[in-house]
Every structure is written in C-alpha cells, then in structure tokens.
Design an enzyme around this catalytic site. Structure first.
Site, PDB file in Angstrom:
ATOM      1  CD  GLU A  87      -6.971  -3.221  -3.233  1.00  0.00           C
ATOM      2  OE1 GLU A  87      -7.564  -3.182  -4.328  1.00  0.00           O
ATOM      3  OE2 GLU A  87      -7.082  -4.163  -2.428  1.00  0.00           O
ATOM      4  CD  GLU A 118       9.578   1.233  14.922  1.00  0.00           C
ATOM      5  OE1 GLU A 118       9.632   2.263  15.618  1.00  0.00           O
ATOM      6  OE2 GLU A 118       8.521   0.684  14.588  1.00  0.00           O
TER       7      GLU A 118
END
Length: 306
Positions: A87, A118
């Site tokens: 954004e 992860e």
C-alpha cells in the site's frame, strides 16, 4: 529453537473464559462476543505507544538516510507485512523497494500455506541476504507467538549486518524480542477461538504497522495537512482523488486543478506549488527538492524568492 513444549504457556494460546460456550451461542451472540474482544485490542496497542514511537523513529531515521524497511513474518504475520508494504507506493508514491515484505515460503504462501516454511531460521537469513540487506536498513520481525524460527533467523542476520531490528509480537518476554533492539510486545491475550491469532493478535499488529508506516511517511513529507500529496496517479480513481486534493489545498476550480495536474505530469506536489506560488513545473520541482519533499516549506521558499 523449535522446542514447542512451552507453547501452551503463551498468553495467545490460553483459553478465553468469555468464549468457552461460544459453540452454543446464536449468530448475534457470537458476533457480539467477537466485537467485545476486539474492543480491547486498541487499548492493548495504546499501552505500547512508547515502544511504537521508538520503532517509528528508527524506521524514519533509516529511510531518511537511504535505508529500506523490511517486514519479516510467516503465515498471517507475513501476510500483514505484505498488506502494509504494497500500500505504500500507491498511497505515498514510494518506490516499490523502499518498504518490502519478506514472507516464509515466498509470495506464493500469501494464498496457500507452505508447510514447514516458518521452521527454518536459515531460510530467514537467506531471504534477507538475497535482498542485499545493509546496515542502513531496518527489519521488523512479526510473530504473534514471538517464537517463529524463520523470523528469529532473519533478525539474527539483520543484527549481523548492523541493521536496526524491531520485534512485533503478542506475547511478553518473547524469543524474537531477544534478537531485536526495539521490542513491541502487545499482549492481546487469549483469542475467542483458542490459538487463532489471525484474530486479536493480527488486528493489533495491523494497527501497529499502519501506525508506523503512516507516521514515517508523514515525517518524510508525503502528507500536507492530512492529505496524501504524494499519491500515485495510477488509475482514474486516484486521478480524481489527486484533483480533489489540489482543489482542497489551493481553493481553485476542478478545471484548474485538472489543468495543473496535467502540466505537472500527474504529480500532485508540483501542481500545488505551481498554483500556490505561481511558478512553473521545473521551478516547483526545484523548490520541492530544496524543501526535502515538504510542500509547505517549498511554497514558503518560492514565495520568499518572488
């Protein structure tokens, strides 16, 4: 590092006493329950304002000095980093590499979980190494549990190269915070659904990432009053928003705003300076550079030279 024996002791893994009977509730009661828990999130974030301030200042100093911001996470935490990073270019006109998201399993893991991604601290280090991380940069490691090996590895590598390191977690005294210079530990407590940290913990982290990036962009001169004057005019909606911003600041007509936006190559800042200070595009760009990107100061400089 992969020892999960104490996982159940984390506050985010505890059972929420308010929602134990949620499976017997009506739709409205479930919604009300979730809403009540969410109300507490903003208060939890407020408790950490001092640490969030330190993080924002660190990011600002890094970007002002030519560094970059990296969000590192896995699963929901990684996705939150991506949401904030992508954004920044349209909202603040930043280059695409200024704020980057590094997610365990790569960008494909945004849509579909990559099993075991992860669990590797070495992969966290490798992914930052591939981005040519330097001492000018800042890394925010995000992990609701505060113990994700991928994030720990990334923070370890960031420390090795001398980058600024920040941890963002939902548990106090977390493992990732041991590898960060600045720690933000916003303890949102037990989730409505036990262990579902995509809920309160993720909401808190989204709020904090918004706070940090927005504050930094304001301090970098990408906002005039409360208007996004560095907005990227990349589609018709944003072009109309740009015209509205110019109109609001200059008190001129829609047609004049449209005309000056064209003359300014669809850049809002120079269009405003051109109109407010009665200068041409090249002069406006020069004054903006002299003002380090701040529109208000650029107008003052132009007026002073008239």
């Amino acid at each position: 590092m992969n020892d999960l024996s104490n996982l159940n002791k984390l506050s985010t893994e505890q059972r929420n006493s308010h929602s134990i009977n949620i499976d017997h509730m009506s739709t409205k009661s479930i919604l009300a329950m979730i809403n009540e828990e969410d109300k507490r999130v903003a208060e939890c974030v407020q408790d950490e304002i001092d640490d969030i301030e330190r993080a924002a200042e660190a990011v600002f100093n890094s970007l002002k000095s030519g560094g970059r911001l990296f969000y590192v996470g896995a699963g929901t935490s990684g996705r939150l980093g991506i949401l904030d990073a992508v954004e920044c270019p349209p909202t603040f006109g930043t280059p695409s590499n200024l704020v980057q998201a590094v997610m365990a399993g790569g960008l494909s893991a945004f849509e579909k979980a990559v099993e075991g991604a992860e669990d590797s601290p070495e992969k966290g280090k490798e992914d930052l190494r591939e981005r040519a991380l330097s001492s000018y940069d800042v890394v925010i490691g995000i992990a609701a549990s505060g113990r994700t090996p991928y994030v720990i590895g990334a923070l370890e590598y960031a420390n090795e190269v001398g980058a600024q390191t920040i941890s963002l977690t939902a548990n106090k005294n977390s493992s990732i915070s041991e590898h960060a210079t600045i720690k933000i530990e916003v303890e949102t407590g037990p989730e409505v659904i036990t262990g579902s940290t995509r809920m309160k913990a993720a909401t808190a982290h989204k709020l904090i990432l918004n706070m940090i990036s927005t504050t930094v962009m304001i301090k970098l001169g990408k906002v005039y009053e409360n208007l996004m004057v560095d907005v990227s005019v990349s589609n018709e909606k944003l072009k109309e928003r740009a015209k509205g911003i110019i109109q609001t600041i200059t008190n001129q007509t829609y047609q004049e705003a449209e005309e000056f936006l064209k003359l300014a190559n669809n850049e809002v800042k120079p269009a405003i300076v051109m109109m407010k200070a009665n200068v041409n595009y090249e002069e406006a760009i020069d004054y903006i550079k002299q003002a380090n990107g701040f529109v208000r100061k650029a107008i003052e400089l132009a007026d002073r030279n008239l």
